[in-house]
Every structure is written in C-alpha cells, then in structure tokens.
Enzyme design. Structure first.
Site, PDB file in Angstrom:
ATOM      1  N   ASP A  56     -25.087  19.336 112.929  1.00 16.98           N
ATOM      2  CA  ASP A  56     -26.561  18.417 113.237  1.00 16.98           C
ATOM      3  C   ASP A  56     -25.777  16.781 113.277  1.00 16.98           C
ATOM      4  O   ASP A  56     -24.695  16.305 113.593  1.00 16.98           O
ATOM      5  CB  ASP A  56     -26.869  17.982 111.517  1.00 16.98           C
ATOM      6  N   HIS A 202     -22.214  18.107 109.876  1.00 15.68           N
ATOM      7  CA  HIS A 202     -22.278  17.515 111.149  1.00 15.68           C
ATOM      8  C   HIS A 202     -21.389  17.093 111.805  1.00 15.68           C
ATOM      9  O   HIS A 202     -20.305  17.186 110.845  1.00 15.68           O
ATOM     10  CB  HIS A 202     -22.767  16.163 110.477  1.00 15.68           C
TER      11      HIS A 202
END
Ligand SMILES: [Zn+2]
Length: 253
Positions: A56, A202
């Site tokens: 992400d 992430h």
C-alpha cells in the site's frame, strides 16, 4: 527483538476452491476432451498454493527495489496506489504495471473516508481512479480504503465504479513504528503467511522492502505461488462494492 508469534487475524478463508482433480491417463484425456477443457478452465489457485502479497501507499522510493526482488522470485503482487503519489511518480507506477503486477485504487490522498461527506468520498475515489488509468493504462477493479474504514456510502461508490473492496486477510502491521526492523518484519510475514491469504504491507516502509528477499526465498521453498489479488479471486462470483475474500474486517492503514 523478540518475535511474537501472533495468530493470523483471519485463520479461516472463505474462498471456495474446487478440489484438485487427479490427472487422467493420456488415453482418457483423448477420450474425454470436454472434461479436459473443463479442467483447463479451472482457476489457477484451485490447484496451486497461492498467496497474494499487497503493498500500500505507493508509489514510493522503495518501489523499484521491491520490483527487482519480486522479479527475481517470479512473484506477482498487488499495489494499492495513492493517486497524488502516482501523479508525483508516474514512472514508478508504470514500472509496477510493466512488471506484470496489479494496481488497485487506494484513493487520491489517503483521507479516512468515513470522516468525509458522500461527494468528497466520491471525489477521492474518482481522482484516484482517473490518475491510475491515465498513467498506467489500467483501470483498477480493486479498492482498498485507507485504514480499512468503510461505510455504506463508500460501499455504494465503490460499486458504482465496478470495484471490489480488498481489505486484506492478514497484515505484518508494518505501520507500527516499533515493528520496523527487517528481521522482525521477516518473521511476521512468514508467521502470517498462509494459503489464499491476502497479506497487507506497505511499500513506503523501507524495512518491508528489505525483508522481501528473505520472505520470498522462504515462501518459495514452502511451495507458494505469488499471485495478484484478481488471480486469487478467479472463479468466484464477485459483487461490486463487497469485500473479498469474505472474512472478518482487518484494520490497516
Ligand atoms: Zn494506506
């Protein structure tokens, strides 16, 4: 740092996979061409040990490093991109798609959507969608809400765009500052990995990018196929706006 053995957040995956069929003898294949065609159409993950890695908040400064290590292990992943970062780093977004990975919409500016009015939510989703499409040529079908925060308005808007919500099924929780240690995050990823899981990480976290070499090496040895979320969901009937894989909600960022 001590490695806490945490149970996966969702041990049960609701994916309904048909059982693998045993390979018939050559003569039978020729005699039953219809059956063979059906078998060929079976979703990849019905017969492979699939896992969907997701990253992400990019594109980010570690994107190219991540792409390099994914390529080394022939791994495909899904990147949930933030629109204004795509605008800032168009080449990186294009590199992701060139690498054969899937791109999903993670809004324009990563605002928590449940704090916004309907029109503002719509704008966050649309601007994110438009810049990804314009930059990469791909129209996302996958959406991940910042912080995993959704409500009926979000669901309705995502449905209007024909997208599905992908909150993830397990997370390394690399958004927690104390977890940002390569060895620790490697252990976390290996701990929560499981067949048909959607792993939330992430690409903005340096230690996550650095942990991937060891994680991919180990999971490859365990027989995993690293697939995009769309490939993982192949064969399922999906309803726009709904969350997949069906499971308990996972909070992330
Ligand atoms: Zn995020």
């Amino acid at each position: 740092m001590a490695l806490h053995r945490l149970a996966p957040l969702a041990a049960i995956c609701a994916l309904t996979l048909s059982a693998a069929l045993t390979a018939p003898a050559q003569a039978q294949v020729q005699a039953h061409s219809t059956a063979t065609q059906q078998r060929a159409a079976e979703p990849y993950c019905a017969t492979h040990k699939c896992i969907a890695l997701t990253f992400d908040d990019g594109p980010a400064e570690y994107t190219n490093d991540l792409l390099k290590v994914l390529k080394k292990y022939k791994a495909k992943a899904t990147f949930f991109l933030i629109g204004n970062r795509v605008q800032k780093h168009p080449k990186l977004a294009q590199n992701i798609v060139k690498g054969g990975h899937e791109v999903g919409n993670h809004t324009w500016s990563h605002k928590y959507l449940t704090d916004l009015e309907y029109k503002a939510i719509y704008s966050e989703v649309k601007k994110g969608q438009d810049i990804i499409k314009k930059t990469t040529g791909k129209t996302p079908v996958l959406f991940r809400a910042p912080g995993g925060l959704i409500n009926d308005g979000v669901r309705t808007i995502i449905a209007k765009f024909g997208m599905y919500q992908i909150p993830g099924t397990v997370a390394t929780q690399d958004y927690i500052k104390d977890y940002r240690d390569v060895e620790f995050l490697t252990g976390r990823a290996l701990d929560i990995a499981g067949q048909d899981e959607v792993v939330l990480m992430h690409e903005t976290v340096k230690q996550t990018a650095q942990s991937m070499s060891e994680v991919l090496k180990e999971l490859t040895a365990q027989g995993y196929s690293f697939v995009t979320v769309s490939k993982l969901l192949e064969g399922q009937e999906l309803v726009p706006g709904e969350s997949y894989p069906e499971q308990l909600p996972l909070s992330g960022d």
